[in-house]
Design a protein around this motif. Structure first.
Motif: not given
Length: 279
Positions: A128-142
Motif C-alpha cells: 500500500a505504501v508503494g501504491a500510495a507513493l506511485g499515485l502521488k508521483r502520478k498526481k492521482n488524487p485517489a
C-alpha cells in the motif's frame, strides 16, 4: 462511483455483507466466518460511504484502492463486493470451488476488485505504501485504504512500512486495523507485549484513531476524519471488532482464530440474521 447515495442504509449493507458471507461459508462448510461477521460494519462504511469506485470498471484509474492484506478475510471482501455489484450474486455458490473467481484466500489474479494477493501476512501495508507513493508521483488524487490484522502488528515488515509512509508524507494512505484480539496462536494481546495501539502509531508520526468497529456512526466519523485530516501524514483507524458479530450463539461461543460452525448451524445463523434484518 460508489452507491452510497442510494436509499439503502449502511446497517442494511452490513447485514447483507454478513448474509453473503454466511451463504459462502455454508457452501464449503467452513471459512473465516468469525472475522467476516465482525468486520462487516467496517466494510459497509468502506464500500458504501468512503470509497470512490465504479462497480462495472474495477480497473478505473481514478478509483480509491482497497488493499486486503489479510488474505484469509477474502470471504468478507467478496461479500462486500457482491453487495457493491463488483461481483455477481449468482457466484456465491462457487465460493472455494475449482475454477471459482472467489478462492478461499484472496488472489488478485482471480477476482475483479481484489487489488492484491493477501499474505504472507505483514506485507500488505508495504504494498500500500508503494501504491500510495506511485499515485502521488502520478498526481492521482485517489486514496489507498489498507486493511490489516492486529496480528500483523507483530510483524517487523509492518513497522518498516509504517516508517516509510511517514518518510514519504503519504497523506493519501489510510490503514484500517481489524483488532479482534485473535490470531492463530491465541489472543493477540498475549502474543507480544502491547501498548495502546493509537499511541504507538502516533509516536511513529501517523494520525491515529481508535473506534468501536461495530458502531456504525463511530466508524463513519472516523473514516471522515481520516480523509479530511490536513496534516501531511498517513492515517490509521484501529477498529475494535467483535468476532461473529450479529449471530449471538456464535458470539457467545469460546472464540478462537478459526470459528467452527457445525453443518446444521449455517441455516440457524442465517435464520437469526434474517429475523434481525434492519428496516
Amino acid at each position: 462511483m460508489n452507491v452510497s447515495g442510494s436509499n439503502v442504509s449502511l446497517a442494511q449493507r452490513a447485514w447483507a455483507i454478513r448474509r453473503n458471507a454466511l451463504l459462502m461459508g455454508e457452501v464449503q462448510g467452513q471459512g473465516y466466518i468469525g472475522q467476516a461477521l465482525g468486520v462487516a460494519d467496517v466494510l459497509a462504511v468502506s464500500y458504501f460511504h468512503a470509497l470512490s469506485y465504479r462497480a462495472d470498471d474495477p480497473e478505473w484509474e481514478g478509483r480509491d484502492r482497497f488493499y486486503l492484506s489479510i488474505g484469509h478475510y477474502a470471504i468478507a471482501l467478496y461479500a462486500a463486493m457482491i453487495e457493491a455489484g463488483i461481483l455477481p450474486e449468482d457466484e456465491i455458490g462457487t465460493y472455494g470451488m475449482d475454477d471459482s473467481r472467489m478462492p478461499m484466500s484472496g488472489m488478485a489474479a482471480y477476482t475483479p476488485g481484489m487489488e492484491i494477493t493477501g499474505g504472507s501476512l505483514g506485507h500488505g501495508l508495504g504494498i500500500a505504501v508503494g501504491a500510495a507513493l506511485g499515485l502521488k508521483r502520478k498526481k492521482n488524487p485517489a486514496f489507498v485504504y489498507n486493511m490489516l490484522s492486529d496480528g500483523e502488528l507483530g510483524e517487523g515488515s509492518t513497522w518498516e512500512a509504517v516508517m516509510s509512509a511517514v518518510q514519504w508524507k503519504l497523506d493519501n494512505l489510510i490503514a484500517i486495523v481489524d483488532f479482534n484480539n485473535q490470531q492463530a496462536d491465541g489472543a493477540t494481546t498475549h502474543a507480544l507485549a502491547q501498548v495502546p495501539e493509537a499511541a504507538k502509531w502516533e509516536a511513529f508520526g501517523w494520525f491515529a484513531q481508535t473506534v468501536d468497529g461495530n458502531d456504525m456512526d463511530a466508524v463513519v466519523a472516523a473514516f471522515d476524519a481520516a480523509r479530511a485530516h490536513e496534516g501531511a501524514q498517513p492515517r490509521v483507524i484501529i477498529c475494535n471488532t467483535k468476532m461473529c458479530k450479529g449471530v449471538p450463539f456464535l458470539e457467545d461461543r469460546e472464540i478462537t482464530h478459526f470459528v467452527r460452525v457445525e453443518p446444521d448451524e449455517w441455516a440457524k445463523a442465517l435464520a437469526i440474521l434474517d429475523e434481525e434484518k434492519p428496516q
